[in-house]
Scaffold this motif. Structure first.
Motif, PDB file in Angstrom:
ATOM      1  N   SER A 143       0.854  -1.179   0.000  1.00 19.89           N
ATOM      2  CA  SER A 143       0.000   0.000   0.000  1.00 19.89           C
ATOM      3  C   SER A 143       0.897   1.238   0.000  1.00 19.89           C
ATOM      4  O   SER A 143       2.087   1.150   0.324  1.00 19.89           O
TER       5      SER A 143
ATOM      6  N   ASP B  22      -7.671  10.109  -6.418  1.00 23.38           N
ATOM      7  CA  ASP B  22      -6.854   9.107  -7.091  1.00 23.38           C
ATOM      8  C   ASP B  22      -7.396   7.703  -6.828  1.00 23.38           C
ATOM      9  O   ASP B  22      -8.128   7.470  -5.865  1.00 23.38           O
ATOM     10  N   ASP B  23      -7.027   6.777  -7.693  1.00 23.32           N
ATOM     11  CA  ASP B  23      -7.305   5.358  -7.468  1.00 23.32           C
ATOM     12  C   ASP B  23      -6.102   4.739  -6.762  1.00 23.32           C
ATOM     13  O   ASP B  23      -4.958   5.018  -7.127  1.00 23.32           O
ATOM     14  N   VAL B  24      -6.355   3.911  -5.766  1.00 23.47           N
ATOM     15  CA  VAL B  24      -5.290   3.287  -4.989  1.00 23.47           C
ATOM     16  C   VAL B  24      -5.461   1.775  -5.040  1.00 23.47           C
ATOM     17  O   VAL B  24      -6.529   1.252  -4.702  1.00 23.47           O
ATOM     18  N   THR B  25      -4.425   1.066  -5.473  1.00 26.40           N
ATOM     19  CA  THR B  25      -4.459  -0.386  -5.543  1.00 26.40           C
ATOM     20  C   THR B  25      -3.721  -0.985  -4.351  1.00 26.40           C
ATOM     21  O   THR B  25      -2.580  -0.630  -4.074  1.00 26.40           O
TER      22      THR B  25
ATOM     23  N   SER C 109      -2.322  -4.535  -2.750  1.00 30.54           N
ATOM     24  CA  SER C 109      -1.928  -5.875  -3.196  1.00 30.54           C
ATOM     25  C   SER C 109      -1.495  -6.706  -2.001  1.00 30.54           C
ATOM     26  O   SER C 109      -0.729  -6.238  -1.154  1.00 30.54           O
TER      27      SER C 109
ATOM     28  N   GLY D 154     -10.238  -9.903  -3.146  1.00 31.93           N
ATOM     29  CA  GLY D 154      -9.592  -9.418  -4.352  1.00 31.93           C
ATOM     30  C   GLY D 154      -9.066 -10.578  -5.174  1.00 31.93           C
ATOM     31  O   GLY D 154      -8.265 -11.372  -4.688  1.00 31.93           O
TER      32      GLY D 154
ATOM     33  N   SER E 267      -5.488  -8.619  -5.312  1.00 30.69           N
ATOM     34  CA  SER E 267      -5.476  -7.158  -5.409  1.00 30.69           C
ATOM     35  C   SER E 267      -6.872  -6.582  -5.243  1.00 30.69           C
ATOM     36  O   SER E 267      -7.868  -7.227  -5.566  1.00 30.69           O
ATOM     37  N   MET E 268      -6.917  -5.339  -4.753  1.00 29.52           N
ATOM     38  CA  MET E 268      -8.170  -4.592  -4.647  1.00 29.52           C
ATOM     39  C   MET E 268      -7.861  -3.127  -4.925  1.00 29.52           C
ATOM     40  O   MET E 268      -6.860  -2.592  -4.438  1.00 29.52           O
ATOM     41  N   THR E 269      -8.718  -2.460  -5.709  1.00 25.80           N
ATOM     42  CA  THR E 269      -8.514  -1.055  -6.039  1.00 25.80           C
ATOM     43  C   THR E 269      -9.588  -0.199  -5.379  1.00 25.80           C
ATOM     44  O   THR E 269     -10.783  -0.475  -5.523  1.00 25.80           O
TER      45      THR E 269
ATOM     46  N   LEU F 214     -11.399   3.159  -5.609  1.00 21.82           N
ATOM     47  CA  LEU F 214     -11.631   4.134  -6.670  1.00 21.82           C
ATOM     48  C   LEU F 214     -11.914   5.514  -6.103  1.00 21.82           C
ATOM     49  O   LEU F 214     -12.699   5.672  -5.161  1.00 21.82           O
TER      50      LEU F 214
ATOM     51  N   ASP G 176     -11.924   7.091   3.076  1.00 22.67           N
ATOM     52  CA  ASP G 176     -11.129   5.888   2.816  1.00 22.67           C
ATOM     53  C   ASP G 176      -9.905   5.794   3.720  1.00 22.67           C
ATOM     54  O   ASP G 176      -9.188   4.779   3.692  1.00 22.67           O
TER      55      ASP G 176
END
Length: 212
Positions: free
Chosen positions: A130, A139-142, A144, A168, A172-174, A176, A182
Motif C-alpha cells: 500500500s 486518485d485510485d489506490v491499488t 496488493s 480481491g 489485489s483490490m482497487t 476508486l 477511505d
C-alpha cells in the motif's frame, strides 16, 4: 504524577512537528515505495532536503531502541541514505533528523529540525503493498496482498479498521476515487498463508478542494 515514557515523549514530539510544520524542510523517502516488507528484504531510506543534500541522519523507534541512528546497531549509513536488511524487530517508526537535533526530542527546537515519521512493518509470511505516503484525494489506490511462498494465486481478503471490505481476485483490490472516508488501517489475509500487519492509508485534499 506518573512520568511519561521515552516512547510517549518521542511520539508527542513527532506529532507536534507534523501538525505545526506545513511543509517539512526534509522528507523521508522509501525505496521500494511501500510500508510493508518481508523479513530479510532490503530497503533504502533517503532523507531529501530542498536546501541541502546532506547533514541529515535516519533514526528509528523500534524494539532495538528509541531514537537510534542508522549505523548504530542497525542499517548502513552513507551520508543521508540508510540501507537496511530487515528483520521483524525492525518494525517501527523511522524519520530524518539533522545533525544538530537532540535525539531525545526533549525540546521544540529538535522537532522543528525533524521530518515527520513513517511506519514500516516487517512480516515473515504475508504483506500488504500500500502507499507509504499520503495519496491525493480522487486518485485510485491499488492494494496488493502477497504471500512469501504462494503455491498458486489465491483470492485475498481485505480489511479496513478491522472490518471485512471484500475479496480481491489475484490478491489485489482497487479503491476508486479515494476521499477522506477511505483513510484508515488496512490489512489482508490469504488462506493457508496468514495475515499481514496493518498499515495506514492517508488521503490529502487536492488543491481544487481546498477552500481559501
Amino acid at each position: 504524577m506518573m512520568e511519561a515514557s521515552p516512547q510517549y515523549l518521542l511520539f508527542s514530539c513527532l506529532l507536534i512537528c507534523c501538525i505545526t510544520t506545513e511543509v517539512s524542510a526534509v522528507h523521508l523517502t522509501v525505496s521500494p515505495s511501500r510500508s510493508q516488507f518481508f523479513e530479510f528484504e532490503s530497503v533504502t531510506l533517503i532523507c531529501e532536503d530542498e536546501n541541502r543534500s546532506d547533514g541529515w541522519t535516519v533514526r528509528s523507534n523500534t524494539t532495538r531502541g528509541v531514537g537510534k541512528r542508522c549505523g548504530d546497531e542497525w542499517g548502513e549509513a552513507a551520508g543521508s541514505t540508510c540501507n537496511i536488511t530487515l528483520f521483524t524487530f525492525d518494525t517501527g517508526l523511522y524519520w530524518c533528523e539533522s545533525g544538530s537535533s537532540n535525539s531525545s526530542c526533549s525540546s521544540s527546537s529538535s522537532c522543528s529540525s525533524s521530518s515527520c515519521s513513517i511506519q514500516l512493518s516487517v512480516s515473515g509470511s504475508v504483506i500488504l503493498q500500500s502507499p507509504v505516503l499520503p495519496v491525493m484525494e480522487g486518485d485510485d489506490v491499488t492494494l496488493s496482498c502477497r504471500a512469501r511462498n504462494p503455491t498458486h494465486n489465491l483470492p485475498a481478503a481485505f480489511y479496513k479498521d478491522g472490518s471485512f471490505i471484500g475479496d480481491g481476485s489475484a490478491g489485489s483490490m482497487t479503491l476508486l476515487h479515494v476521499s477522506s472516508s477511505d483513510e484508515g488501517l488496512y490489512k489482508c489475509s490469504i488462506s493457508g498463508s496468514g495475515e499481514s500487519p496493518s498499515s495506514r492509508v492517508s488521503v490529502k485534499a487536492s488543491n481544487s478542494t481546498v477552500s481559501d
